[in-house]
Design a protein around this motif. Sequence first.
Motif, PDB file in Angstrom:
ATOM      1  N   ARG A 110       0.824  -1.213   0.000  1.00 40.12           N
ATOM      2  CA  ARG A 110       0.000   0.000   0.000  1.00 40.12           C
ATOM      3  C   ARG A 110       0.858   1.263   0.000  1.00 40.12           C
ATOM      4  O   ARG A 110       0.485   2.274  -0.594  1.00 40.12           O
ATOM      5  N   VAL A 111       2.026   1.203   0.656  1.00 34.56           N
ATOM      6  CA  VAL A 111       2.944   2.349   0.598  1.00 34.56           C
ATOM      7  C   VAL A 111       3.331   2.608  -0.866  1.00 34.56           C
ATOM      8  O   VAL A 111       3.277   3.745  -1.344  1.00 34.56           O
ATOM      9  N   PHE A 112       3.677   1.547  -1.594  1.00 40.27           N
ATOM     10  CA  PHE A 112       4.091   1.730  -2.992  1.00 40.27           C
ATOM     11  C   PHE A 112       2.911   2.126  -3.870  1.00 40.27           C
ATOM     12  O   PHE A 112       3.069   2.892  -4.818  1.00 40.27           O
ATOM     13  N   ASP A 113       1.708   1.599  -3.561  1.00 43.13           N
ATOM     14  CA  ASP A 113       0.508   2.024  -4.308  1.00 43.13           C
ATOM     15  C   ASP A 113       0.359   3.538  -4.230  1.00 43.13           C
ATOM     16  O   ASP A 113      -0.008   4.192  -5.192  1.00 43.13           O
ATOM     17  N   LYS A 114       0.656   4.075  -3.052  1.00 43.53           N
ATOM     18  CA  LYS A 114       0.518   5.525  -2.877  1.00 43.53           C
ATOM     19  C   LYS A 114       1.622   6.288  -3.586  1.00 43.53           C
ATOM     20  O   LYS A 114       1.420   7.416  -4.027  1.00 43.53           O
ATOM     21  N   LEU A 115       2.791   5.679  -3.669  1.00 42.79           N
ATOM     22  CA  LEU A 115       3.933   6.381  -4.258  1.00 42.79           C
ATOM     23  C   LEU A 115       3.857   6.423  -5.771  1.00 42.79           C
ATOM     24  O   LEU A 115       4.000   7.477  -6.387  1.00 42.79           O
ATOM     25  N   ASP A 116       3.649   5.255  -6.389  1.00 46.49           N
ATOM     26  CA  ASP A 116       3.796   5.212  -7.839  1.00 46.49           C
ATOM     27  C   ASP A 116       3.314   3.867  -8.387  1.00 46.49           C
ATOM     28  O   ASP A 116       3.646   2.814  -7.845  1.00 46.49           O
ATOM     29  N   ALA A 117       2.541   3.917  -9.481  1.00 42.53           N
ATOM     30  CA  ALA A 117       1.939   2.694 -10.032  1.00 42.53           C
ATOM     31  C   ALA A 117       2.994   1.703 -10.521  1.00 42.53           C
ATOM     32  O   ALA A 117       2.854   0.493 -10.343  1.00 42.53           O
ATOM     33  N   GLU A 118       4.070   2.234 -11.124  1.00 47.66           N
ATOM     34  CA  GLU A 118       5.076   1.326 -11.669  1.00 47.66           C
ATOM     35  C   GLU A 118       5.821   0.575 -10.560  1.00 47.66           C
ATOM     36  O   GLU A 118       6.033  -0.640 -10.639  1.00 47.66           O
ATOM     37  N   LEU A 119       6.206   1.334  -9.520  1.00 45.89           N
ATOM     38  CA  LEU A 119       6.875   0.686  -8.390  1.00 45.89           C
ATOM     39  C   LEU A 119       5.944  -0.332  -7.741  1.00 45.89           C
ATOM     40  O   LEU A 119       6.349  -1.448  -7.408  1.00 45.89           O
ATOM     41  N   ALA A 120       4.674   0.062  -7.585  1.00 40.98           N
ATOM     42  CA  ALA A 120       3.695  -0.838  -6.966  1.00 40.98           C
ATOM     43  C   ALA A 120       3.577  -2.122  -7.777  1.00 40.98           C
ATOM     44  O   ALA A 120       3.524  -3.224  -7.225  1.00 40.98           O
ATOM     45  N   GLY A 121       3.570  -1.979  -9.104  1.00 39.48           N
ATOM     46  CA  GLY A 121       3.484  -3.151  -9.980  1.00 39.48           C
ATOM     47  C   GLY A 121       4.704  -4.051  -9.831  1.00 39.48           C
ATOM     48  O   GLY A 121       4.590  -5.276  -9.816  1.00 39.48           O
ATOM     49  N   GLY A 122       5.867  -3.439  -9.704  1.00 39.84           N
ATOM     50  CA  GLY A 122       7.107  -4.206  -9.536  1.00 39.84           C
ATOM     51  C   GLY A 122       7.083  -5.015  -8.256  1.00 39.84           C
ATOM     52  O   GLY A 122       7.451  -6.195  -8.234  1.00 39.84           O
ATOM     53  N   PHE A 123       6.633  -4.396  -7.191  1.00 38.77           N
ATOM     54  CA  PHE A 123       6.601  -5.095  -5.900  1.00 38.77           C
ATOM     55  C   PHE A 123       5.579  -6.236  -5.941  1.00 38.77           C
ATOM     56  O   PHE A 123       5.839  -7.341  -5.444  1.00 38.77           O
ATOM     57  N   ALA A 124       4.427  -5.967  -6.576  1.00 37.60           N
ATOM     58  CA  ALA A 124       3.385  -7.009  -6.694  1.00 37.60           C
ATOM     59  C   ALA A 124       3.915  -8.200  -7.493  1.00 37.60           C
ATOM     60  O   ALA A 124       3.662  -9.357  -7.152  1.00 37.60           O
ATOM     61  N   GLN A 125       4.686  -7.898  -8.536  1.00 43.77           N
ATOM     62  CA  GLN A 125       5.260  -8.981  -9.350  1.00 43.77           C
ATOM     63  C   GLN A 125       6.223  -9.834  -8.517  1.00 43.77           C
ATOM     64  O   GLN A 125       6.210 -11.068  -8.607  1.00 43.77           O
ATOM     65  N   MET A 126       7.028  -9.182  -7.709  1.00 43.78           N
ATOM     66  CA  MET A 126       7.962  -9.924  -6.845  1.00 43.78           C
ATOM     67  C   MET A 126       7.203 -10.839  -5.889  1.00 43.78           C
ATOM     68  O   MET A 126       7.591 -11.977  -5.653  1.00 43.78           O
ATOM     69  N   ARG A 127       6.119 -10.300  -5.350  1.00 38.95           N
ATOM     70  CA  ARG A 127       5.299 -11.083  -4.422  1.00 38.95           C
ATOM     71  C   ARG A 127       4.721 -12.301  -5.151  1.00 38.95           C
ATOM     72  O   ARG A 127       4.797 -13.424  -4.679  1.00 38.95           O
ATOM     73  N   ASP A 128       4.177 -12.068  -6.352  1.00 41.29           N
ATOM     74  CA  ASP A 128       3.543 -13.160  -7.099  1.00 41.29           C
ATOM     75  C   ASP A 128       4.546 -14.230  -7.506  1.00 41.29           C
ATOM     76  O   ASP A 128       4.226 -15.414  -7.538  1.00 41.29           O
ATOM     77  N   LEU A 129       5.762 -13.821  -7.835  1.00 39.23           N
ATOM     78  CA  LEU A 129       6.775 -14.793  -8.263  1.00 39.23           C
ATOM     79  C   LEU A 129       7.530 -15.397  -7.073  1.00 39.23           C
ATOM     80  O   LEU A 129       8.493 -16.127  -7.257  1.00 39.23           O
ATOM     81  N   LYS A 130       7.110 -15.058  -5.864  1.00 43.65           N
ATOM     82  CA  LYS A 130       7.749 -15.543  -4.623  1.00 43.65           C
ATOM     83  C   LYS A 130       9.218 -15.119  -4.547  1.00 43.65           C
ATOM     84  O   LYS A 130      10.093 -15.885  -4.127  1.00 43.65           O
ATOM     85  N   LEU A 131       9.465 -13.894  -4.966  1.00 44.89           N
ATOM     86  CA  LEU A 131      10.829 -13.367  -4.907  1.00 44.89           C
ATOM     87  C   LEU A 131      11.082 -12.617  -3.596  1.00 44.89           C
ATOM     88  O   LEU A 131      11.953 -11.751  -3.519  1.00 44.89           O
TER      89      LEU A 131
END
Length: 576
Positions: free
Chosen positions: A309-330
């Motif tokens: 949620r911190v990244f969602d507030k900061l920037d969509a691209e960063l938020a997307g990157g973090f979500a991808q890491m979570r989904d790929l179990k990184l």
Amino acid sequence: MNLLPFEKLPAHAPRRFVPAQIDLGEWAQIAPLFDQLDARAPQCRTVADFERWILDQGELAAALDQENSQRHIAMTCHTESPEAEQAFLHFVEKIEPELKPRQFNLAKLYLAHPLRAQLDQRRYEVFDRDTALRVELFREENIPLETEESKLGQQYQKLSGSLTVNFRGEEKTLVQMGRYLEEPDRALREEAWTLVAERRLQEADKFEENFEALLKVREQIARNTGFPNYLAYAFRAKGRFDYTPEDCLKFHSAVETEIMPVVRHLQTERKRLLGVETLRPWDTAVDPLNRAPLRPFAEVGEMVARTQRVFDKLDAELAGGFAQMRDLKLLDLANRKGKAPGGYQSTLAEARLPFIFMNAVGVQRDVETMLHEAGHAFHTLAAKGEDLYAYRSAPIEFCEVASMAMELLGNQHLEEFYAPAEANRARKTHLEGIIGFFPWMATVDAFQHWIYTHPGHTRAERTAAWLALMNRFGGDVSWAGHESARANLWHRQLHIFLHPFYYVEYGIAQLGALQVWANSHRDAAKALRDYQAGLALGGSRPLPELFTAAGCRFDFSAETVRPLVALARSELGKLN
Ligand SMILES: [Zn+2]
């Protein structure tokens, strides 16, 4: 058995040179690829051939880099697995020593190649410069000295790691003793601090002897390479093309004139809040209001959701990157039995994806580490489109801008973790930590400048030089009765022993991070765009250009430091 937290990762692009099926832990399978590259060099007829040859070297280097990272990740996630440890050690002992001479040979082939002069100068400027440097500094006779240096470094680590004290009937490591410095009971803190200081002092001669042996080896390495002293050698060997020893000295002066007044002010405030006459070395880490530690989350799933949620507030691209890491179990974030200590971001160089490791237990420090490592991860993701392997990573002075700036930017949204007053308390601790780091950085760096420009100095002269720096940068802390501990304080700074001159980088990067933060106070969206533009350059441009792209000046004089300190001070004023 897969000991990695993630499944097979999506390939960034199909391999062109390295076979799809290859065991990168088998030197017999790797060596023919180097043979092919060696043989291909003289056959390159066009610039396009030559560039392909450079890219293919990078493809191989990235595949090997990823193999090494994965073995390291598996080992740190499963310290109890002999299989994981064996696999990692096999790579370090059997593959890496074979790689080094082969990669060095490729560097020489590159430098001697007739097509080198025809490469696009701007595109290859940094690559060319760095490759030339590696060859320029190589000396056969330094190899045994470097082995000797790392053995002495291991001795230092063994000595410091082995120290324990008996505290109230229990044997404790010095790291474990650290937590008593946060206890509200002042007498307890003093007892714990004194015990540790005295334990270190018992080994003072051993630390000094170990360091003197290192000094001798380093001075010889510098002489063999044709430098007047180890300082000159180290600046060159670290690829410090864009700043000089004099710039560092200017930085130390800027810390003295611009930052020390704030440090003294904060120390006076701490004294008042603690209600003590003088600040003692055991008074600097405790919460001055004796409050219970902050509890930002109860379990790691919560930390991930809130960080998202911190990244969602900061920037969509960063938020997307973090979500991808979570989904790929990184992300492997929770502390559990069988995990190595600490936290790191590792790059999976072939997949061009980041991985974050940490040991979260539910304290504010975990939130800082999470944001910090996420900043490194965003750097990896931002540079993903770069095909030249060497350009997908930047110099440390800028890598730490990516991570430290993310701590500051992310901290603007700490309300995802806390009630407003608690969020401010966390911000205050963080900013005070940044201010307080600069004097220690200056002390450690200036001490090494002195050491390596005073050949033949005595132990007493070295101690005097250290004490002069403690006077300059120590602030208003009374060491009465503990003068020897003060004179030998540098023994605990691992970098001085193991990584000479590697410390000022953190100060330089922090100046960059503070500038990104200052920019975000003026125009948050633009500051983030610039930050990402800087990250996206990877290591393809010299340091000053990376800073400029990120909206920062690459300069560490008082003129740069002054407004940043003023901003930090005014923000601190608002957080009370
Ligand atoms: Zn970092």
